[in-house]
Every structure is written in structure tokens, then in C-alpha cells.
Design a protein around this motif. Structure first.
Motif, PDB file in Angstrom:
ATOM      1  N   PHE A   1      -3.708  -1.152  -5.419  1.00 59.52           N
ATOM      2  CA  PHE A   1      -4.681  -0.065  -5.562  1.00 59.52           C
ATOM      3  C   PHE A   1      -5.003   0.377  -6.983  1.00 59.52           C
ATOM      4  CE2 PHE A   1      -5.608   4.630  -4.242  1.00 59.52           C
ATOM      5  CZ  PHE A   1      -6.932   4.365  -4.002  1.00 59.52           C
TER       6      PHE A   1
ATOM      7  N   THR B   1      -1.868   8.738   0.636  1.00 57.90           N
ATOM      8  CA  THR B   1      -2.973   8.770  -0.334  1.00 57.90           C
ATOM      9  C   THR B   1      -3.845  10.022  -0.122  1.00 57.90           C
ATOM     10  OG1 THR B   1      -2.979   6.371  -0.265  1.00 57.90           O
ATOM     11  CG2 THR B   1      -4.872   7.404  -1.318  1.00 57.90           C
TER      12      THR B   1
ATOM     13  N   SER C   1       0.874  -1.181   0.000  1.00 57.40           N
ATOM     14  CA  SER C   1       0.000   0.000   0.000  1.00 57.40           C
ATOM     15  C   SER C   1       0.906   1.225   0.000  1.00 57.40           C
ATOM     16  CB  SER C   1      -0.813   0.051   1.295  1.00 57.40           C
ATOM     17  OG  SER C   1      -1.950  -0.733   1.218  1.00 57.40           O
ATOM     18  N   ALA C   2       0.294   2.409  -0.007  1.00 60.21           N
ATOM     19  CA  ALA C   2       1.062   3.645   0.170  1.00 60.21           C
ATOM     20  C   ALA C   2       1.339   3.829   1.663  1.00 60.21           C
ATOM     21  CB  ALA C   2       0.235   4.807  -0.353  1.00 60.21           C
TER      22      ALA C   2
ATOM     23  N   GLU D   1       1.081   4.230  -4.057  1.00 56.78           N
ATOM     24  CA  GLU D   1       1.459   2.819  -4.145  1.00 56.78           C
ATOM     25  C   GLU D   1       2.620   2.648  -5.131  1.00 56.78           C
ATOM     26  OE1 GLU D   1      -1.515   3.679  -3.306  1.00 56.78           O
ATOM     27  OE2 GLU D   1      -2.079   2.242  -1.750  1.00 56.78           O
TER      28      GLU D   1
ATOM     29  N   LYS E   1      -2.287  10.103   5.850  1.00 57.23           N
ATOM     30  CA  LYS E   1      -1.865   9.060   4.901  1.00 57.23           C
ATOM     31  C   LYS E   1      -1.368   9.712   3.617  1.00 57.23           C
ATOM     32  CE  LYS E   1      -4.816   5.195   4.945  1.00 57.23           C
ATOM     33  NZ  LYS E   1      -5.966   4.577   4.333  1.00 57.23           N
TER      34      LYS E   1
ATOM     35  N   ARG F   1     -11.278   3.033  -2.113  1.00 53.50           N
ATOM     36  CA  ARG F   1     -10.323   3.151  -1.012  1.00 53.50           C
ATOM     37  C   ARG F   1     -10.078   1.797  -0.340  1.00 53.50           C
ATOM     38  NH1 ARG F   1      -8.873   8.324   0.817  1.00 53.50           N
ATOM     39  NH2 ARG F   1      -7.105   7.145   1.611  1.00 53.50           N
ATOM     40  N   GLY F   2      -8.846   1.580   0.074  1.00 53.46           N
ATOM     41  CA  GLY F   2      -8.484   0.307   0.682  1.00 53.46           C
ATOM     42  C   GLY F   2      -8.251  -0.785  -0.355  1.00 53.46           C
ATOM     43  N   GLY F   3      -8.176  -0.381  -1.628  1.00 53.61           N
ATOM     44  CA  GLY F   3      -8.159  -1.348  -2.728  1.00 53.61           C
ATOM     45  C   GLY F   3      -6.882  -2.158  -2.912  1.00 53.61           C
ATOM     46  N   SER F   4      -5.838  -1.869  -2.153  1.00 57.95           N
ATOM     47  CA  SER F   4      -4.631  -2.704  -2.288  1.00 57.95           C
ATOM     48  C   SER F   4      -4.933  -4.145  -1.871  1.00 57.95           C
ATOM     49  CB  SER F   4      -3.493  -2.156  -1.427  1.00 57.95           C
ATOM     50  OG  SER F   4      -3.140  -0.878  -1.866  1.00 57.95           O
ATOM     51  N   ASP F   5      -5.896  -4.308  -0.989  1.00 53.23           N
ATOM     52  CA  ASP F   5      -6.332  -5.662  -0.611  1.00 53.23           C
ATOM     53  C   ASP F   5      -6.785  -6.442  -1.850  1.00 53.23           C
ATOM     54  OD1 ASP F   5      -6.011  -5.392   2.120  1.00 53.23           O
ATOM     55  OD2 ASP F   5      -8.076  -4.759   2.483  1.00 53.23           O
TER      56      ASP F   5
HETATM   57  N1  ASP Z   1      -3.726   3.724  -0.271  1.00 47.51           N
HETATM   58  C1  ASP Z   1      -5.063   3.451  -0.634  1.00 47.51           C
HETATM   59  C2  ASP Z   1      -6.008   3.996   0.417  1.00 47.51           C
HETATM   60  O1  ASP Z   1      -5.582   4.679   1.338  1.00 47.51           O
HETATM   61  C3  ASP Z   1      -5.296   2.009  -0.917  1.00 47.51           C
HETATM   62  C4  ASP Z   1      -4.942   1.077   0.206  1.00 47.51           C
HETATM   63  O2  ASP Z   1      -4.265   1.441   1.152  1.00 47.51           O
HETATM   64  O3  ASP Z   1      -5.338  -0.083   0.132  1.00 47.51           O
HETATM   65  O4  ASP Z   1      -7.181   3.806   0.307  1.00 47.51           O
END
Ligand code: ASP
Length: 438
Positions: free
Chosen positions: A169, A50, A37-38, A115, A48, A183-187
Motif C-alpha cells: 500500500f 485502514t 495488507s492491513a 500495513e 477495517k 485504496r486496495g493498493g497492496s495488490d
Molecule cells: N489497506 C488498504 C485499503 O484498505 C490497502 C489494501 O488493503 O490493499 O485500501
């Protein structure tokens, strides 16, 4: 066996955190594909990367000066690079991003750079090859993830690359532009990479030692789940448990790859295994509890409604015509109850009620808002007597009135409705009876 390891933002927020991630990766030769992730927050007041990048974009697109947040982004990476003692310079990449912000700012492109840059740092730090996600992860022209195209490019690329870093991401659209997941898409990227290389496990490294049996804001120090099935996870996350990105489940689930949630700050902890099927029993009868506030119940009464085979369909149609999904339908002999999200219902309530009056001519309709739903989930409840009794004993002892009960025939969950003001107390009392007393 090959493992895909995804590290979340807090796991890569500083040089110190990067070192922990590096140690974890080097400790096991099978950890060959890394999805970063970032950089996330280093402490509670931190921002963050991002979010800083989104801020740069918002300023740039209005023609305003984005110097301050952009400098903060550069500082974050330079600090990490220095702290790791790397000779890498990101100056060129920073210039490119700045140029783009100045001349043709694009939201997804800007956000994805968090990322991208972290991937470059991770690849230099580990000595793993860098694979730009834009070259291997694809979206279609409507912005949806393109599984078939991605698999056909990513799988052979990984086949010929022993060890690689693929930033999370983002990917690219058919016109070559960068697209991000939500958001959170690195998962999701981690899951896609795991599927493409047919990994033995997808390890998702974060800052907690696994999924918790209840919301820690409600129950202090909830126990960690050791095993959970995809189905249980769906139930819990639908009811508000915050786990990984919902869409990250599907690629690995289809491929039968288990997910292991682990803690970068406590790498010896076994974490939580998310699996398709398991013969392992959970330590407690229940796997977890989750809930959401603000539902509404609409109780429709009509004598002999059961002799009208189209009654339910007609009522359902009144909600469907207003785009309101039905959450639950607990019923009596001459009453039908519809549970829906309050906000969605209120927007269209008069139209829904008018349609019900017209199409089914009920004797009465009662509407009540401020209801919370709590899902008690667990594969261990199947064929186990006394589970429901225990839930209701806990609620009765806490003097909480149950407004609704719903248990599916799969016996995977029992859902109870309580008033919003009883929500937290209800969760605590159910947790207490199953975990502390069992
Ligand atoms: N950096 C992105 C976010 O803050 C994606 C991630 O962390 O998964 O949403």
C-alpha cells in the motif's frame, strides 16, 4: 522458482487468519516474499484498520480527540500478537504514530501504518526479514509510482534477502514523506515486488476461490474462472467486474509473470490464473460477463454522412472539447451513435448538442439515457460460430430488447446495450445459456 504472496485484509484480520496464511507460506519453500495488507474485517459489521486510521487522521487534523479509533487499532494488533503467542511489542511504534497524529498529522502516513504494523507482526511470526516499503518503493514528485527508481533499489535488495516481508500500500516520495497508492493498493505492491524479483508467479490470496464468471449479487453462485488472459481481464474490469486493483496488472504483465488468485480459507482450491497467453480453453465458450449501468446514447442522423470523411472527427471533437470520452460508436449508413457515460454527458449536454448542431448540421439528434452495457467476454469466442446468436436467443427468450450491439474485430467480446431495468435479468439469462445449459 520464487513466489511472491500477497495476503488481503480479510486473510489477516485475526490471529486465526494469520495462522492460515502462515501455514500456506510454510507449506511451500518458494513462497519467499510476503506482502501483507492491513487487518480487514473479521465479520460484516467490523471496521477495517485502514478505515480506523483514516478516522484517526480526520479527527487529529481538526484538533479533535482520536483516542477511541486509535485504541481500536491498538487492540486489533495486540489481539493478533497475543493470539499468535508472539513476544513482539508494538508499543514504541504506536507511540510514534500517536505523536505524529498529535503534532503533524499526515493522511498517507497515517493510513500506511496499517500495513506497516501488520508487516512487523508478519515478519516476527514468520521469522522473515522486514523491509520497510518506504525504503524500496518510490513515488515521483507528482505522486506517480516511480518504476525505474523502485526497480533499481528493490531488485538488489531482494537479491540479498532470502525471505522478506514488504508491507503493501505505500512507499515514499522524493522528500521522504510516505505516499500511499489508492485504496486496495497492496495488490500493486505485490505486483511490483513480483516484478522486481522476477518471480515465477504472483499469488494473490484473498477470501474467494478466484474470479467469478459474473457478479454474485446478480447471479447466484457463479462459476469460478480457471484461466483468464490479461486482455480479457481488462475488458471485464473496465465493464465493472471487481477483481484486484486495476494498476496491479501492469508491472507483472510487462514482465510476463502470471497471477494466481487464491482463497486463504480454501487453500486447496486452484483459484484463477491470470496469464498473458494460454492455449488452455476455458470450460465454457465465454470467460465472463460484466456490465455497467447508466450510459447515454446520442444518435445523430444525416443523409449521406458517409460521403463526408470528416463527419466522425467533427462529432468526436464536440465530445472531446467537453472532456467526455467516447465509449462506443455503433453506426448505420446515415446514422452515427455515440455511447457515453450518462453522468459525464449530462453535465455538458447542452454544449455538446450545440456544437454538434453547429459543426455537422445534422437532420436529427436523439438522446436516450438509462442504458446499461453488458460485455460478454471470452477468447473462446474467436472463430466460433453461434456465440452472438446464443446471446440474442437468451435475451429474446427473456423478452429483453437489445438497444445496441458492438463486437470488436478481435472477437474477444460482444457488447450489448439494454435498458437499465433489464440489466440484471439480461446478465442472468446470458449466464444461464452459456454456463448452465452448455
Ligand atoms: N489497506 C488498504 C485499503 O484498505 C490497502 C489494501 O488493503 O490493499 O485500501
Amino acid at each position: 522458482m520464487r513466489k511472491v504472496v500477497k495476503f488481503g485484509g480479510t486473510s489477516l484480520a485475526s490471529a486465526e487468519q494469520f495462522r492460515k496464511a502462515g501455514d500456506i507460506i510454510r507449506k511451500d519453500d518458494s513462497r519467499v516474499y510476503v506482502v501483507p495488507s492491513a487487518p480487514g474485517k473479521r465479520h460484516s459489521g467490523d471496521i477495517k484498520v485502514t478505515d480506523l486510521l483514516y478516522e484517526c487522521y480526520e479527527l487529529a487534523v481538526r484538533g479533535q480527540n482520536f483516542y477511541e479509533p486509535f485504541l481500536a487499532v491498538k487492540d486489533r494488533y495486540n489481539e493478533i500478537i497475543q493470539g499468535l503467542g508472539l513476544s513482539l511489542s508494538l508499543a514504541e511504534a504506536f507511540d510514534e504514530i500517536e505523536n505524529k497524529l498529535l503534532h503533524e498529522p499526515e493522511k498517507d502516513y497515517t493510513a500506511s501504518r496499517g500495513e506497516y504494523l501488520n508487516g512487523l507482526v508478519m515478519s516476527a511470526y514468520l521469522g522473515y526479514e522486514f523491509i520497510d516499503a518506504a525504503e524500496v518503493i518510490f513515488f515521483d514528485e507528482h505522486g506517480n509510482f516511480d518504476q525505474a527508481k523502485t526497480d533499481s533499489v528493490l531488485a538488489p535488495r531482494l537479491q540479498e534477502t532470502a525471505c522478506a516481508v514488504v508491507p503493501g500500500f505505500y512507499g515514499s516520495a522524493p522528500d521522504g514523506r510516505i505516499r500511499t497508492f489508492s485504496r486496495g493498493g497492496s495488490d500493486i505492491t505485490g505486483s511490483i515486488v513480483a516484478r522486481a524479483c522476477r518471480a515465477g508467479v504472483y499469488e494473490n490470496w484473498t477470501d474467494v476461490s478466484g474470479l467469478l464468471m459474473a457478479d454474485p449479487h446478480i447471479v447466484s453462485n457463479p462459476a469460478v474462472m480457471s484461466n483468464i488472459t490479461y486482455k480479457e481481464l481488462r475488458e471485464l474490469s473496465y465493464m465493472g467486474a471487481s477483481v484486484m486493483h486495476e494498476d496491479a496488472i501492469f508491472p507483472v504483465k510487462k514482465a510476463g509473470i502470471p497471477i494466481n488468485i487464491r482463497n486463504t480459507n480454501a487453500p486447496e482450491d486452484p483459484g484463477t490464473w491470470i496469464v498473458e497467453n494460454t492455449a488452455r480453453r476455458s470450460k465454457y465458450t465465454i470467460t465472463g460477463i460484466a456490465g455497467r449501468r447508466n450510459f447515454c446514447s446520442i444518435v445523430i442522423a444525416k443523409d449521406l454522412m458517409h460521403s463526408q470523411p470528416d463527419f466522425y472527427r467533427k462529432v468526436a471533437q464536440c465530445f472531446e472539447d467537453n472532456g467526455i470520452p467516447l465509449e462506443h460508436l455503433p453506426s448505420g449508413i446515415d446514422t452515427m451513435t455515440v455511447i457515453v457515460h450518462e453522468a459525464k454527458f449530462i453535465e455538458h449536454e447542452q454544449d455538446v448538442l450545440a456544437r454538434i448542431a453547429k459543426f455537422v448540421e445534422p437532420e436529427s439528434v436523439e438522446v436516450e439515457s438509462g442504458i446499461s452495457l453488458i460485455a460478454v467476454v471470452g477468447r473462446g469466442m474467436k472463430s466460433q460460430t453461434g456465440t452472438a446468436a446464443k446471446i440474442f436467443r437468451a435475451l429474446a427468450e427473456a423478452r429483453i430488447n437489445v438497444r445496441m450491439i458492438d463486437q470488436g474485430a478481435s472477437e474477444l467480446n460482444i457488447i450489448v446495450g439494454v435498458l437499465n431495468e433489464d440489466f440484471e435479468r439480461a446478465i442472468r439469462s446470458i449466464y444461464h445459456i452459456f454456463v448452465d445449459k452448455e
